[in-house]
Write an enzyme that holds these catalytic residues in place. Structure first.
Site, PDB file in Angstrom:
ATOM      1  N   GLY A 178       0.818  -1.214   0.000  1.00  0.00           N
ATOM      2  CA  GLY A 178       0.000   0.000   0.000  1.00  0.00           C
ATOM      3  C   GLY A 178       0.848   1.260   0.000  1.00  0.00           C
ATOM      4  N   ASP A 179       1.901   1.258   0.817  1.00  0.00           N
ATOM      5  CA  ASP A 179       2.808   2.412   0.863  1.00  0.00           C
ATOM      6  C   ASP A 179       3.538   2.588  -0.467  1.00  0.00           C
ATOM      7  OD1 ASP A 179       2.797   3.527   3.663  1.00  0.00           O
ATOM      8  OD2 ASP A 179       3.208   1.440   4.123  1.00  0.00           O
ATOM      9  N   SER A 180       4.004   1.474  -1.024  1.00  0.00           N
ATOM     10  CA  SER A 180       4.811   1.551  -2.240  1.00  0.00           C
ATOM     11  C   SER A 180       3.985   2.018  -3.431  1.00  0.00           C
ATOM     12  CB  SER A 180       5.443   0.186  -2.526  1.00  0.00           C
ATOM     13  OG  SER A 180       6.284  -0.195  -1.453  1.00  0.00           O
ATOM     14  N   ALA A 183       3.471   5.638  -3.129  1.00  0.00           N
ATOM     15  CA  ALA A 183       4.683   6.376  -3.506  1.00  0.00           C
ATOM     16  C   ALA A 183       4.780   6.540  -5.018  1.00  0.00           C
ATOM     17  CB  ALA A 183       5.917   5.649  -2.976  1.00  0.00           C
TER      18      ALA A 183
END
Length: 408
Positions: A178-180, A183
């Site tokens: 989810g973070d990647s 980003a």
């Protein structure tokens, strides 16, 4: 306008050479976006809290107190230590904002505004500023003030509901997906805004990236399927319902092979490889919608073939018939794979006292202006003095006062 020779020299530093980025985020989503920009030549000034630094410095495996992850996540960046809750630090951020193109932040919405360094504050000192804002739920809406992490974004965005087997609880992918993904959207949004500003004569703007929305955007046809037919896509393990054959199959040696033969022509070649001309020429299986009705049957046929062969033999045969197939790699497999090595996907860098360290290579690959890894993640505050003196013109006396008071 720079002449062509100057421009050519500039591009040797990467396509983003000359772009200045101020990174105010921590942990994963914001800093990963900053890392991607730094890989392609942007000058990224990473602000960290004094003494403690970015928490990712202490995540997972540590060497002499520093995470190995840190050396990857913050490569090519300059580290400035600064306590953003202090007035003097906020003043310096406003001064730095005059010199940069993009600010990346992933604080809880409202935090930077509380400190007087939100988008509207920085826009007053630099109308051309672009601010990339990553948060759990976005800058507005009823959930705006809820704390959000990538794992929660994966859950609310629908990914966790689809991950795992139907008879077991939802699971997760073994990385911070989810973070990647957020980003990647952050970089894309920042560069689109930069293009609009510099090539279209536009103004600065802010980009609002929500973790749950980044994940939600990956759900393919789930929304129209539910709207039209009331279908709720569920966990299906290793299969891909409605697309056949595409699954993971066991081999004789206990290893697994992934086969994607859901293209009409590919399916025919697969049946030739399996010596099943009867299925190759069966009109029921000529197109995907027909094959999907018999997905379980086809999976049994394929695994009856793979279970009689070791993984290497199965791959060799499928390669001969030009069938998309592969084994499931661990990181150990990647280290040994000739294709990973040929495409520089595992690189070696100097990491201070740690010595030589292998890190992931650059993605994507640009033919004329490729990215590069100039240095590994820096020591905490390694570039504070350089940046404050050279960029803001702070005197030696003032620098000492800021250091003694704990501002930097």
């Amino acid at each position: 306008m720079p002449d062509k020779e100057t421009e050519k020299t500039s591009l040797k530093g990467g396509p983003l050479n000359g772009v200045k980025v101020l990174e105010l985020g921590s942990l994963i989503a914001g800093p990963f976006a900053g890392r991607l920009m730094a890989d392609f030549g942007a000058e990224v000034l990473k602000v960290e809290p004094p003494k403690k630094g970015d928490p990712i410095r202490k995540w997972r495996y540590l060497h002499e107190g520093t995470s190995l992850w840190w050396y990857v996540q913050s490569r090519n960046k300059k580290s400035i230590s600064m306590d953003l809750s202090k007035r003097e630090a906020q003043e310096m951020i406003r001064e730095l904002a005059k010199e940069v193109d993009i600010v990346i932040e992933n604080f809880k919405p409202g935090t930077l505004e509380k400190w007087g360094i939100g988008y509207e504050d920085l826009k007053k000192v630099n109308p051309k500023i672009i601010m990339v804002r990553v948060s759990g739920y976005g800058q507005d809406g009823p959930y705006r003030n809820k704390p959000g992490f990538g794992s929660i974004g994966e859950a609310m965005g629908g990914l966790r509901h689809l991950t795992g087997f139907p008879d077991r609880p939802p699971t997760r992918v073994g990385v911070s997906l989810g973070d990647s993904v957020s980003a990647l959207y952050a970089v894309m949004g920042g560069l689109m805004a930069l293009y609009y500003r510099d090539c279209k004569g536009g103004e600065g703007q802010y980009i609002d990236v929500a973790l749950y929305e980044s994940v939600f955007s990956l759900l393919e046809s789930s929304i129209p399927e539910y709207d039209k037919f009331g279908v709720v896509r569920e966990r299906t393990g290793s299969s891909l319902p409605g697309i056949a054959p595409s699954n993971t199959y066991q081999c004789k040696d206990g290893k697994y092979i992934v086969i994607g033969a859901n293209g009409d022509g590919i399916f025919k070649r697969l049946m030739e490889a399996l010596d099943r001309p009867d299925l190759r020429d069966d009109e029921r299986f000529a197109t995907n919608d027909g094959r999907a009705k018999f997905a379980d049957f086809l999976d049994r046929i394929i695994e009856d073939w793979t279970i009689k062969r070791e993984l290497k033999e199965a791959l060799r045969i499928l390669d001969q018939y030009d069938i998309p197939a592969g084994s499931i790699y661990s990181v150990e497999d990647m280290f040994k794979d000739p294709h990973f090595l040929a495409r520089d996907m595992i690189c070696e860098v100097e990491a201070g006292q740690l010595g030589k360290l292998k890190v992931p290579g650059i993605v994507p690959k640009l033919s004329e202006t490729p990215g590069s890894i100039k240095w590994a993640g820096p020591k905490l505050g390694e570039h504070t003095e350089e940046v404050l003196k050279e960029t803001l013109g702070i005197t030696e006396q003032k620098y000492k006062e800021l250091k003694d008071s704990g501002v930097i």
